[in-house]
Write a protein that holds these residues in place. Structure first.
Motif, short mmCIF file in Angstrom:
data_model
loop_
_atom_site.label_atom_id
_atom_site.label_comp_id
_atom_site.label_asym_id
_atom_site.label_seq_id
_atom_site.Cartn_x
_atom_site.Cartn_y
_atom_site.Cartn_z
N ILE A 292 0.87 -1.17 0.00
CA ILE A 292 0.00 0.00 0.00
C ILE A 292 0.90 1.22 0.00
N ALA A 293 0.60 2.22 -0.81
CA ALA A 293 1.41 3.43 -0.87
C ALA A 293 1.30 4.20 0.45
N ILE A 294 2.24 5.09 0.68
CA ILE A 294 2.29 5.82 1.95
C ILE A 294 1.02 6.64 2.18
N ASP A 295 0.44 7.20 1.11
CA ASP A 295 -0.78 7.99 1.30
C ASP A 295 -1.94 7.11 1.77
N GLY A 296 -1.92 5.82 1.36
CA GLY A 296 -2.94 4.89 1.84
C GLY A 296 -2.79 4.60 3.33
N PHE A 297 -1.54 4.45 3.77
CA PHE A 297 -1.29 4.24 5.20
C PHE A 297 -1.72 5.47 6.02
N LEU A 298 -1.44 6.66 5.50
CA LEU A 298 -1.77 7.88 6.24
C LEU A 298 -3.28 8.14 6.29
N LEU A 299 -4.03 7.46 5.43
CA LEU A 299 -5.49 7.60 5.45
C LEU A 299 -6.13 6.73 6.53
N THR A 300 -5.41 5.70 7.00
CA THR A 300 -6.02 4.72 7.91
C THR A 300 -6.57 5.34 9.21
N PRO A 301 -5.90 6.31 9.86
CA PRO A 301 -6.51 6.90 11.07
C PRO A 301 -7.81 7.63 10.78
N VAL A 302 -7.89 8.26 9.59
CA VAL A 302 -9.12 8.95 9.21
C VAL A 302 -10.26 7.95 9.04
N GLN A 303 -9.93 6.82 8.39
CA GLN A 303 -10.95 5.78 8.22
C GLN A 303 -11.33 5.15 9.55
N LYS A 304 -10.35 4.98 10.42
CA LYS A 304 -10.59 4.28 11.68
C LYS A 304 -11.61 4.99 12.55
N ILE A 305 -11.46 6.30 12.72
CA ILE A 305 -12.37 7.04 13.59
C ILE A 305 -13.79 7.05 13.03
N CYS A 306 -13.89 6.86 11.70
CA CYS A 306 -15.22 6.76 11.07
C CYS A 306 -15.86 5.41 11.33
N LYS A 307 -15.03 4.37 11.44
CA LYS A 307 -15.56 3.01 11.55
C LYS A 307 -16.14 2.71 12.93
N TYR A 308 -15.60 3.33 13.96
CA TYR A 308 -16.04 3.00 15.32
C TYR A 308 -17.56 3.13 15.50
N PRO A 309 -18.19 4.26 15.12
CA PRO A 309 -19.65 4.34 15.31
C PRO A 309 -20.41 3.26 14.53
N LEU A 310 -19.92 2.92 13.33
CA LEU A 310 -20.59 1.89 12.53
C LEU A 310 -20.43 0.51 13.16
N GLN A 311 -19.23 0.22 13.66
CA GLN A 311 -19.00 -1.07 14.32
C GLN A 311 -19.85 -1.21 15.57
#
Length: 576
Positions: A292-311
């Motif tokens: 995964i490119a570095i920009d994909g890794f740097l996106l993971t915290p943004v995605q993570k905080i979004c996933k918590y309410p859905l989970q």
């Protein structure tokens, strides 16, 4: 860096390994605050992780389910805003039926009667795809009591299994996430700091933000989560208290999400040079990170905080009210939704200042401080008649921001051009309704009028709207402006001077023709892909544009998105 003879030096895996050996005192293991190692290899993670959570596994799993005739649903992490018929627009939390996932970046899906492409990174695949039957009403015969009992027992067992599925997803994704954070901190940041000739401290701060603080926080969170995880009977796990215990700590994501657009811009600048592309790839290989490119890794915290309410929402769905963790899960869901809302509000405000900056540079004869010196949000706009003490009427276009009301004059020939006229400080003003008829202060007949009075100087501004509905909207907007200013004060909502300065710089560059097309967050939007009609062709060409990896909305926003930017586009020449 340039080698002897002027040849550009390309980064190799061997060169980075030598650099890593020089700093060999640093351990690559994940060490917690008690000194114990919690290092997860990808081999270990893959053994304990469902295939759909493994790199590339989600895509394969979805296609297998679809080919078997199963219905697959995904939930939107944030809004996908599009003006292209070939792309599927949706809001955060919307449920999308996935019809095809053969492309890793773009999936084909349906919402209601609309089918189109959507970016795969904008959604989360539901853990439980099958819905449980709500009751046993189809079995009516009293002689079938035994069957009813068995049926209910089966439903209970299924619900336990579905709760187990969600619990295991939360645990597994958390472990994988920790590995990603570790790779970013040890694989990228540590190596970057060793090469001071390539990176300044300011650059690294912009690219990586406070991700090291997030890494430290998430390790503590996972440690507490593991304590509450029941390995023998996962459905009995009580993890709600962990989220409640750490809910204040999750606010750390606000800074990271706010900084993410700047990180993307800075990284894209560096990636234009081959030496940086080779360097980051060598870092990835040395750390044995997934492809995964570095920009994909740097996106993971943004995605993570979004996933918590859905989970947590899905977990709550399969947690009975009799379950010992029900109340904590319910409270945790609300808490994480609020965290996401606060981050979304800050993010929305940052997006707003870019639009305000672009609007201001389009105004002719602008005078005085920038709008952003005091304001960060447009609340209302429209035309009003301003009446002076001498009874002179002036048709003006007004823009109500937090703290100030700006008014402009339209060009007589080019109605899309506005000239700056003046502004009113709303912090010193009081809103007063004016009845239809003769006004005692101005001694003229008025209709659909209201006043803004300066409490200190007693200066009076009289405005008339064309319709009663327009007057009502303006008065509501003025009251809303005061509330929002107070909310911002209580919330500590502030935009840094650097962010304001950057927004104005980007807007001026755009204005001078250096950016073709309308920009978003200072980044030029990619050209639209070929315009084909999904109605006439099932498997159309996959979009070539890259979806903007931004958080348009993380959860249910406290305030609805403003419709007034549409008015801005009509009134001001954003592109020349």
């Amino acid at each position: 860096m340039v080698a002897r003879g002027g040849m550009a030096r390309f980064w190799s895996l061997e060169s980075l390994q030598m650099a890593a050996a020089d700093g060999g005192t640093e351990s690559s293991a994940l060490v917690d605050d008690n000194g114990s190692e919690e290092d997860y290899s990808y081999e270990e993670l893959c053994q304990a992780t469902p295939r759909y959570l493994q790199p590339g596994g989600e895509q394969l799993a979805i296609n297998e389910l679809i080919s078997d005739g199963s219905i697959v649903h995904a939930e939107a992490l944030w809004d996908h805003v599009t003006m292209d018929d070939q792309e599927l627009g949706f809001k955060a939390g919307d449920v999308i039926r996935v019809l095809e996932a053969s492309n890793k970046d773009w999936w084909w899906g349906r919402i209601e009667d609309k089918e189109a492409w959507f970016p795969a990174s904008f959604v989360r695949l539901r853990v439980n795809q099958e819905e449980l039957p709500e009751n046993c009403s189809s079995i009516q015969d009293e002689e079938q009591d035994a069957d009813i009992s068995k049926h209910r027992q089966k439903i209970a067992e299924n619900k336990d299994q579905m709760r187990t599925n969600v619990i295991q997803e939360i645990m597994n994704t958390e472990r994988v996430y920790i590995k990603h954070l570790k790779d970013i901190c040890e694989g990228y940041i540590r190596q970057c700091r060793k090469h001071t000739g390539m990176f300044t401290t300011a650059q690294l701060s912009t690219i990586f933000g406070n991700i090291e603080d997030i890494y430290k926080f998430q390790r503590k969170f996972l440690k507490d989560l593991e304590k509450q995880y029941n390995k023998e009977e996962p459905h009995l796990s009580e993890i709600g208290s962990c989220f409640l215990q750490h809910q204040e700590g999750f606010a750390i994501y606000s800074e990271y999400c706010n900084n993410h657009p700047s990180a993307c811009i800075e990284l894209s600048k560096l990636m234009k040079q081959s030496k940086y592309r080779h360097f980051f790839e060598a870092c990835r290989l040395l750390q044995q990170m997934i492809d995964i490119a570095i920009d994909g890794f740097l996106l993971t915290p943004v995605q993570k905080i979004c996933k918590y309410p859905l989970q947590l929402a899905e977990l709550l769905k399969y947690t009975t009210q009799e379950h010992s963790d029900y109340n904590n899960i319910k409270a945790a869901y609300e808490a994480m939704k609020n965290v996401a809302c606060l981050i979304n509000e800050r993010k929305r405000r940052l997006e707003s200042i870019d639009k305000i900056a672009r609007w201001q540079v389009s105004i002719v004869d602008w005078e005085g401080p920038d709008v952003l010196a005091r304001s960060s949000e447009l609340i209302h706009s429209g035309e009003l008649t301003k009446i002076s003490k001498q009874g002179k009427s002036q048709q003006r276009t007004f823009f109500l921001f937090d703290h100030q009301l700006v008014f402009c004059k339209k060009d007589l020939l080019r109605r899309d051009i506005l000239y700056y006229k003046d502004r009113i400080d709303m912090d010193e003003m009081e809103l007063v309704d004016a009845e239809d008829g003769r006004d005692k202060d101005f001694n003229i007949n008025v209709k659909n009028a209201f006043k803004i009075i300066n409490r200190a100087t007693e200066e009076i501004h009289l405005f008339c709207a064309k319709k009663q509905e327009d007057k009502k909207r303006w008065m509501e907007a003025c009251e809303s402006e005061r509330r929002r200013v107070q909310e911002d004060k209580e919330m500590g909502m502030e935009i840094s001077e650097n962010q304001k300065k950057q927004a104005m710089q980007n807007a001026r560059k755009s204005r001078h023709g250096k950016m073709k097309g309308v920009s978003y967050n200072g980044c030029p939007m990619p050209p639209p892909h070929q315009s084909l009609h999904p109605i006439h062709q099932r498997h159309i060409t996959v979009p070539t544009s890259i979806p903007q990896q931004q958080v348009f909305a993380l959860a249910e926003p406290k305030r609805k998105p403003s419709l007034f930017w549409h008015t801005f586009n009509k009134l001001t020449p954003f592109k020349k």
